[in-house]
Design an enzyme around this catalytic site. Structure first.
Site, PDB file in Angstrom:
ATOM      1  N   ASP A 178       0.811  -1.173  -0.336  1.00 28.77           N
ATOM      2  CA  ASP A 178      -0.029  -0.071  -0.418  1.00 28.77           C
ATOM      3  C   ASP A 178       1.043   1.257  -0.209  1.00 28.77           C
ATOM      4  O   ASP A 178       2.008   0.973  -0.855  1.00 28.77           O
ATOM      5  CB  ASP A 178      -1.336  -0.280   1.050  1.00 28.77           C
ATOM      6  CG  ASP A 178      -2.283   0.256   1.056  1.00 28.77           C
ATOM      7  OD1 ASP A 178      -2.309   2.140   0.360  1.00 28.77           O
ATOM      8  OD2 ASP A 178      -3.541   0.196   1.333  1.00 28.77           O
ATOM      9  N   HIS A 231       2.139   2.275  -3.503  1.00 27.12           N
ATOM     10  CA  HIS A 231       1.687   2.867  -3.914  1.00 27.12           C
ATOM     11  C   HIS A 231       2.099   4.302  -3.849  1.00 27.12           C
ATOM     12  O   HIS A 231       1.249   5.092  -4.092  1.00 27.12           O
ATOM     13  CB  HIS A 231      -0.066   3.211  -2.410  1.00 27.12           C
ATOM     14  CG  HIS A 231      -0.768   1.637  -3.302  1.00 27.12           C
ATOM     15  ND1 HIS A 231      -1.861   1.902  -2.681  1.00 27.12           N
ATOM     16  CD2 HIS A 231      -0.403   0.872  -3.953  1.00 27.12           C
ATOM     17  CE1 HIS A 231      -1.996   0.332  -3.877  1.00 27.12           C
ATOM     18  NE2 HIS A 231      -1.135  -0.110  -4.029  1.00 27.12           N
TER      19      HIS A 231
END
Length: 446
Positions: free
Chosen positions: A253, A280
Site C-alpha cells: 500500500d 502506492h
C-alpha cells in the site's frame, strides 16, 4: 539547494536535539538541512538470548518483563537468533535493540491480539486487534538495531486456514473490513527513535503514529510483498516534527502516508534521501480533515510505485493541504507519477471539501504515465508551482480546476493551455540515484 522554511527547520532541529541527546549525537549548524546520524545506546539494561530451539517456547512474558524492568534511558538488547512473541507494550525511555542476526517474530494467533472477540475475522469496523508493539503515552525510547521484526502476515493464522493477508484480500472482495494487528503503533508519544531496523511482513500497517510529537526514522527498511493489502509503511497521523531519512520502503500500500484526522493537524514532516520501491507512493491523505502543512520531501526515488508523488482526499474527509515542497525526485515505472486528486473516492459525499494550495515541485524527473492535477471545482482549485519538471513526451496531463505557475526550469511536456516553452527542460541525471533494495539476512533456525 534544498531550502527549508525557517520555522520548519528550527522546529525539527530542536526536536532532533532533544530526541538524540541521550544518544551522544551533536547537531550540525542551524543553517544546514542535514542531520547527524543517531549513535547507539551506551547503557544496556539486559541482553537476552533466544531459546535454543525456536519452537520450544513463547518469549512474550520474559520480553515484557525485561522491558518493564529496564530503567529509563537504557536499552534491552536481543542477541542473534529467533524470538517468538505476542503483543508487547513499550515503556517510556526504553529502547528495544534487535541485534544483527536477531529476529523478533510475531505470534500468528489472533487470540493473543484480541480486543473485542473480532481479531482474525471480518466486520464493518476493522479495529478488533491490538498491535504487535505498542508505544502509548511514552516519551523517549524506540526500536533500533540491524535485526528484523517480522509480523508473519503471510503465515496461516493459528486455528485458521488462511493468513492475515488472505483475510485482508477476502475483506476486499466481500466489501468488509479485516481485523488484523498493526506491527507498531505509537499513540500520544514523543521523542521516538527508529534506527537501522528492518520491519517486514506486517499483517496490517507497519508503523502508525497518532498524536506524536517528535519521531525519527533513520535507515529503516520496510519490506512486504506488493500484493499484501493495506500494509502501509509509515503513517504519521495528526502528528508533528517527524523526520524520515535514509530509509528503504516497499509495501502493498502507501510507502508513506501523511494523514490528519479529527485528532488535529499534521505539520513539520521532513523526508530526506529515501528510496521507495513497489507500493502506492509518497502519499498525503486520504484523511486531511485536520489539516496538513509544512511538508518537505527531497532526494527521493520512486522505483515502480503505482502512484509517485500523491495527495488524495475527497469531500468526506477533506481539509486544507498547504506549504508542501518536493525537490530532487526521480521516478520510473509509475502509472501515475504525479497524482494530486481531490476526488479520491468518486462515490464519497459530504461537505469537507479538499483544498490543495502552495505546493511546489522542483527538479522532478520521470518517464511516462498519467500526470494528474485535479482540483475540486473552480472555487476550490489547486495551486501549484512547477519548476524543472520533466517527463517523456508519452506522459499525459489530466488537469482540472488547477492554477499553475511555471518556474524558470520549465515543464515538459507542456501542460494544456500553457504557453510553449522558450527553453529546453533538462532532465535530472537519475541513473546515479537508483539503488537496489538492501535485503536483511534472515537468521537460521537452530
Amino acid at each position: 539547494m534544498f531550502i527549508l522554511h525557517c520555522n520548519l527547520k528550527v522546529i525539527i532541529s530542536g526536536m532532533l536535539a532533544v530526541l538524540v541527546s541521550g544518544f551522544s549525537a551533536t547537531l550540525l549548524a542551524q543553517d544546514s538541512p542535514d542531520f547527524p546520524e543517531p549513535a547507539l545506546p551506551t547503557h544496556i539494561c539486559a541482553r537476552l538470548v533466544p531459546h535454543q530451539v525456536y519452537s520450544s517456547g513463547d518469549d512474550t512474558q520474559r520480553l515484557q518483563s525485561a522491558i518493564d524492568n529496564c530503567p529509563r534511558g537504557e536499552a534491552l538488547q536481543l542477541l542473534a537468533g529467533r524470538f517468538f512473541s505476542g503483543p508487547l507494550t513499550m515503556k517510556s525511555g526504553v529502547t528495544l535493540w534487535i541485534s544483527h542476526g536477531a529476529m523478533l517474530a510475531a505470534n500468528p494467533d489472533p487470540r493473543v491480539y484480541d480486543k473485542n472477540g473480532r481479531c482474525g475475522t471480518l466486520d464493518h469496523k476493522g479495529n478488533g486487534c491490538r498491535p504487535f508493539i505498542l508505544f502509548r503515552n511514552t516519551d523517549g525510547g524506540g526500536i533500533i538495531g540491524e535485526g528484523i521484526i517480522d509480523g508473519q502476515g503471510g503465515e496461516l493464522m493459528k486455528g485458521e486456514n488462511e493468513s492475515w493477508w488472505q483475510l485482508a484480500r477476502r475483506a476486499q472482495t466481500e466489501g468488509r473490513a479485516q481485523n488484523v494487528p498493526r506491527l507498531v503503533e505509537i499513540d500520544d508519544g514523543s521523542h521516538i527513535l527508529f534506527h537501522g531496523i528492518t520491519l517486514r511482513n506486517s499483517p496490517g500497517f507497519h508503523v502508525t503514529l497518532k498524536n506524536v510529537q517528535g519521531a525519527i526514522f533513520w535507515g529503516v527498511r520496510i519490506d512486504t510483498p506488493a500484493n499484501a493489502r493495506n500494509t502501509d509503511g509509515i503513517d504519521p497521523i495528526s502528528s508533528q516534527n517527524i523526520l524520515i531519512a535514509h530509509s528503504f520502503i516497499r509495501t502493498g500500500d502507501d510507502n508513506v502516508a501523511i494523514k490528519a484526522g479529527a485528532g488535529g493537524p499534521t505539520r513539520h514532516v521532513l523526508l530526506v534521501d529515501n528510496h521507495f520501491y513497489w507500493g502506492h507512493g509518497m502519499s498525503i491523505g486520504s484523511e486531511t480533515v485536520g489539516g496538513i502543512s509544512d511538508i518537505r520531501v527531497r532526494d527521493l526515488t520512486l522505483d515502480g510505485t503505482t502512484s509517485g508523488l500523491r495527495i488524495k482526499s475527497d469531500n468526506s474527509r477533506g481539509g486544507l493541504v498547504s506549504d508542501i515542497r518536493y525537490e530532487n525526485v526521480c521516478l520510473r515505472g509509475n502509472r501515475r507519477p504525479l497524482d494530486f486528486d481531490t476526488r479520491y473516492d468518486v462515490h464519497a459525499s459530504g461537505s469537507n471539501i479538499p483544498v490543495y494550495r502552495d505546493i511546489s515541485l522542483s527538479h522532478i524527473s520521470g518517464e511516462t504515465g498519467q500526470l494528474v492535477l485535479r482540483g475540486y471545482d473552480a472555487v476550490h482549485s489547486l495551486h501549484f508551482v512547477l519548476d524543472g519538471v520533466y517527463f517523456s513526451n508519452a506522459a499525459r496531463w489530466l488537469i482540472e480546476s488547477a492554477q499553475l505557475r511555471i518556474g524558470p526550469g520549465g515543464v515538459s511536456p507542456v501542460p494544456p493551455g500553457e504557453a510553449p516553452l522558450q527553453q529546453s527542460v533538462v532532465a535530472a541525471d537519475c541513473a546515479k540515484n537508483w539503488s537496489p533494495f538492501p535485503v536483511t539476512d534472515m537468521p537460521s533456525v537452530k
